[in-house]
Design a protein around this motif. Structure first.
Motif, PDB file in Angstrom:
ATOM      1  N   SER A  17     113.782 -10.532 -63.976  1.00 32.52           N
ATOM      2  CA  SER A  17     114.821  -9.987 -62.869  1.00 32.52           C
ATOM      3  C   SER A  17     116.136 -10.733 -63.369  1.00 32.52           C
ATOM      4  O   SER A  17     117.203  -9.783 -63.411  1.00 32.52           O
ATOM      5  CB  SER A  17     114.330 -10.289 -61.649  1.00 32.52           C
ATOM      6  OG  SER A  17     113.261  -9.830 -61.306  1.00 32.52           O
ATOM      7  N   ARG A  18     116.309 -11.888 -63.595  1.00 25.17           N
ATOM      8  CA  ARG A  18     117.393 -12.548 -63.787  1.00 25.17           C
ATOM      9  C   ARG A  18     117.842 -11.943 -65.144  1.00 25.17           C
ATOM     10  O   ARG A  18     119.241 -11.813 -65.298  1.00 25.17           O
ATOM     11  CB  ARG A  18     117.389 -14.057 -63.858  1.00 25.17           C
ATOM     12  CG  ARG A  18     117.200 -14.768 -62.548  1.00 25.17           C
ATOM     13  CD  ARG A  18     118.336 -14.629 -61.570  1.00 25.17           C
ATOM     14  NE  ARG A  18     117.925 -15.384 -60.158  1.00 25.17           N
ATOM     15  CZ  ARG A  18     118.776 -15.381 -59.156  1.00 25.17           C
ATOM     16  NH1 ARG A  18     119.838 -14.973 -59.413  1.00 25.17           N
ATOM     17  NH2 ARG A  18     118.368 -15.625 -58.063  1.00 25.17           N
ATOM     18  N   ARG A  77     110.997  -1.812 -65.051  1.00 24.37           N
ATOM     19  CA  ARG A  77     111.772  -2.393 -65.799  1.00 24.37           C
ATOM     20  C   ARG A  77     111.448  -4.100 -65.883  1.00 24.37           C
ATOM     21  O   ARG A  77     111.203  -4.459 -67.486  1.00 24.37           O
ATOM     22  CB  ARG A  77     113.242  -2.174 -65.691  1.00 24.37           C
ATOM     23  CG  ARG A  77     113.842  -0.778 -65.720  1.00 24.37           C
ATOM     24  CD  ARG A  77     115.099  -0.709 -65.181  1.00 24.37           C
ATOM     25  NE  ARG A  77     115.992  -1.420 -65.814  1.00 24.37           N
ATOM     26  CZ  ARG A  77     117.523  -1.745 -65.666  1.00 24.37           C
ATOM     27  NH1 ARG A  77     117.956  -1.108 -64.329  1.00 24.37           N
ATOM     28  NH2 ARG A  77     118.189  -2.477 -66.318  1.00 24.37           N
ATOM     29  N   ARG A 108     113.416  -0.532 -60.983  1.00 21.83           N
ATOM     30  CA  ARG A 108     113.654  -1.951 -61.196  1.00 21.83           C
ATOM     31  C   ARG A 108     112.380  -2.747 -61.510  1.00 21.83           C
ATOM     32  O   ARG A 108     112.236  -3.496 -62.441  1.00 21.83           O
ATOM     33  CB  ARG A 108     114.606  -2.710 -60.342  1.00 21.83           C
ATOM     34  CG  ARG A 108     115.920  -1.959 -60.011  1.00 21.83           C
ATOM     35  CD  ARG A 108     116.566  -2.504 -58.715  1.00 21.83           C
ATOM     36  NE  ARG A 108     116.950  -3.880 -58.794  1.00 21.83           N
ATOM     37  CZ  ARG A 108     118.276  -4.289 -59.061  1.00 21.83           C
ATOM     38  NH1 ARG A 108     119.065  -3.609 -59.312  1.00 21.83           N
ATOM     39  NH2 ARG A 108     118.382  -5.901 -58.994  1.00 21.83           N
ATOM     40  N   LEU A 117     117.559  -8.925 -66.387  1.00 22.34           N
ATOM     41  CA  LEU A 117     117.827  -7.710 -66.414  1.00 22.34           C
ATOM     42  C   LEU A 117     118.903  -7.187 -65.234  1.00 22.34           C
ATOM     43  O   LEU A 117     119.730  -6.492 -65.490  1.00 22.34           O
ATOM     44  CB  LEU A 117     116.428  -6.872 -65.899  1.00 22.34           C
ATOM     45  CG  LEU A 117     115.542  -6.928 -66.916  1.00 22.34           C
ATOM     46  CD1 LEU A 117     114.157  -6.100 -66.436  1.00 22.34           C
ATOM     47  CD2 LEU A 117     115.924  -5.968 -68.260  1.00 22.34           C
ATOM     48  N   PHE A 118     119.004  -8.096 -64.307  1.00 20.90           N
ATOM     49  CA  PHE A 118     119.984  -7.691 -62.995  1.00 20.90           C
ATOM     50  C   PHE A 118     120.991  -8.838 -62.679  1.00 20.90           C
ATOM     51  O   PHE A 118     120.702 -10.013 -63.076  1.00 20.90           O
ATOM     52  CB  PHE A 118     118.912  -7.298 -61.862  1.00 20.90           C
ATOM     53  CG  PHE A 118     117.766  -6.524 -62.177  1.00 20.90           C
ATOM     54  CD1 PHE A 118     117.889  -5.213 -62.692  1.00 20.90           C
ATOM     55  CD2 PHE A 118     116.568  -6.947 -61.832  1.00 20.90           C
ATOM     56  CE1 PHE A 118     116.967  -4.195 -62.993  1.00 20.90           C
ATOM     57  CE2 PHE A 118     115.251  -5.900 -61.896  1.00 20.90           C
ATOM     58  CZ  PHE A 118     115.503  -4.645 -62.516  1.00 20.90           C
ATOM     59  N   THR A 119     122.095  -8.309 -62.191  1.00 18.15           N
ATOM     60  CA  THR A 119     122.913  -9.302 -61.855  1.00 18.15           C
ATOM     61  C   THR A 119     122.709  -9.554 -60.367  1.00 18.15           C
ATOM     62  O   THR A 119     122.910  -8.723 -59.330  1.00 18.15           O
ATOM     63  CB  THR A 119     124.435  -8.672 -62.023  1.00 18.15           C
ATOM     64  OG1 THR A 119     124.597  -8.467 -63.650  1.00 18.15           O
ATOM     65  CG2 THR A 119     125.529  -9.746 -61.711  1.00 18.15           C
ATOM     66  N   TYR A 120     122.732 -10.953 -60.168  1.00 14.12           N
ATOM     67  CA  TYR A 120     122.732 -11.277 -58.910  1.00 14.12           C
ATOM     68  C   TYR A 120     123.890 -12.093 -58.560  1.00 14.12           C
ATOM     69  O   TYR A 120     124.244 -12.981 -59.533  1.00 14.12           O
ATOM     70  CB  TYR A 120     121.167 -12.146 -58.381  1.00 14.12           C
ATOM     71  CG  TYR A 120     120.020 -11.358 -58.741  1.00 14.12           C
ATOM     72  CD1 TYR A 120     119.925 -10.087 -57.982  1.00 14.12           C
ATOM     73  CD2 TYR A 120     118.862 -11.946 -59.393  1.00 14.12           C
ATOM     74  CE1 TYR A 120     118.764  -9.420 -58.205  1.00 14.12           C
ATOM     75  CE2 TYR A 120     117.815 -11.134 -59.508  1.00 14.12           C
ATOM     76  CZ  TYR A 120     117.815  -9.893 -58.942  1.00 14.12           C
ATOM     77  OH  TYR A 120     116.572  -9.115 -58.916  1.00 14.12           O
ATOM     78  N   GLU A 154     111.844  -5.034 -57.756  1.00 11.59           N
ATOM     79  CA  GLU A 154     111.529  -6.368 -58.469  1.00 11.59           C
ATOM     80  C   GLU A 154     110.824  -7.372 -57.603  1.00 11.59           C
ATOM     81  O   GLU A 154     110.046  -8.282 -57.676  1.00 11.59           O
ATOM     82  CB  GLU A 154     112.496  -6.719 -59.211  1.00 11.59           C
ATOM     83  CG  GLU A 154     113.670  -7.529 -58.411  1.00 11.59           C
ATOM     84  CD  GLU A 154     114.721  -6.480 -58.089  1.00 11.59           C
ATOM     85  OE1 GLU A 154     115.784  -6.876 -57.910  1.00 11.59           O
ATOM     86  OE2 GLU A 154     114.493  -5.285 -57.883  1.00 11.59           O
TER      87      GLU A 154
END
Length: 297
Positions: free
Chosen positions: A148-149, A212, A209, A151-154, A118
């Motif tokens: 990205s925020r 996605r 990623r 879909l994914f955990t930062y 990503e």
């Protein structure tokens, strides 16, 4: 046990034995003086056989001096003494280098130790063909970050990192893009990996990623393939041309922008490629830029 002679000592002894003889006499001598030496004898023989070959002597003559057949001499020494023609190495284009740097910076801004695919998408928006393609599809850095925020955990409070590296998935995508560049570049040309190959790899990997993120933003991968088609579709051949055998006759289109030939858009034909007046004008604009600056599309 006496110390085994060095390769240089064996060669020197062979020269003394051969006297003023030619390379073939030297070959006879080196075989004689190194007969009872194991480790460095082969290296000495290799070096002299290389000299004999460079002097223009055939494998038949070398085999006769060694008491073996031409085929046996070639099989024994060819791989060790014949010089391999230099191959053109793979390099990364300036657009790809800039994209990779921007991707790492984006991951550092997220305080992450690894940059994923990503982040490669964010980097690809820097410049070049991939940037123009993503922008044409309506993507922006803000949209990619928001997706990205979602879909994914930062981590929210992660410590800043200055040693960010690419994740395994990102490294695999880059390696695949470089392999794609190798396959799609004429063998007579240097292999240059650029942003279109990397974008194509990310977009066509359903589990990545980056893919996605594209799915979340409603991007049709078929549109990416269509826009990148003329940049990555030429198979690697001796002349860089696709086969003209079989298949339907294609409509003449500009190989850069994809527009078909018409009364208002004239095309200049090349070896299985065309370019229109608008793209010629764009190329002229790029070439007018100061040397050392990355061209922007």
């Amino acid at each position: 046990m006496s110390e085994e002679p060095t390769v240089e000592q064996l060669i020197e002894a062979a020269h003394a034995r051969a006297g003023d003889g030619d390379e073939l006499a030297l070959l006879d001598a080196v075989v004689a003086v190194s007969k009872n030496v194991s480790t460095r004898a082969d290296a000495a023989a290799d070096q002299v056989v290389r000299m004999v070959r460079q002097a223009g002597h055939s494998w038949t003559v070398i085999g006769e001096r060694l008491g073996i057949t031409r085929q046996a001499a070639r099989q024994r020494y060819a791989d060790r003494v014949e010089e391999t023609p230099p191959t053109v190495g793979l390099i990364r284009g300036r657009d790809l280098e800039g994209a990779l740097t921007a991707a790492l910076e984006a991951a550092e801004a997220d305080r992450l130790a690894e940059a994923g695919t990503e982040h490669l998408l964010l980097g690809l928006l820097t410049n070049g063909v991939a940037a123009a393609t993503l922008e044409q599809l309506g993507l922006s850095r803000d949209k990619i970050r928001e997706a990205s925020r979602r879909l994914f955990t930062y981590p929210d409070a992660a410590a800043p990192t200055t040693n960010t590296v690419f994740s395994g998935e990102a490294q695999a995508a880059l390696a695949t893009a470089e392999h794609l560049a190798t396959e799609r570049t004429p063998t007579c040309a240097p292999v240059v990996a650029t942003t279109p190959q990397l974008l194509a790899v990310i977009a066509t990997n359903p589990g990545s990623r980056g893919r996605r993120v594209l799915n979340d933003l409603g991007v049709d991968v078929a549109d990416i393939k269509r826009l990148l088609h003329c940049y990555i579709n030429v198979p690697r051949t001796a002349l860089g041309r696709r086969s003209r055998r079989g298949g339907k006759r294609r409509q003449a289109r500009c190989s850069f922008c994809g527009h078909p030939r018409s009364e208002d858009r004239r095309l200049v034909a090349g070896p299985d490629a065309w370019i229109c007046a608008d793209c010629v004008s764009l190329c002229q604009d790029i070439l007018r830029q100061p040397a050392g600056t990355a061209p922007r599309i």
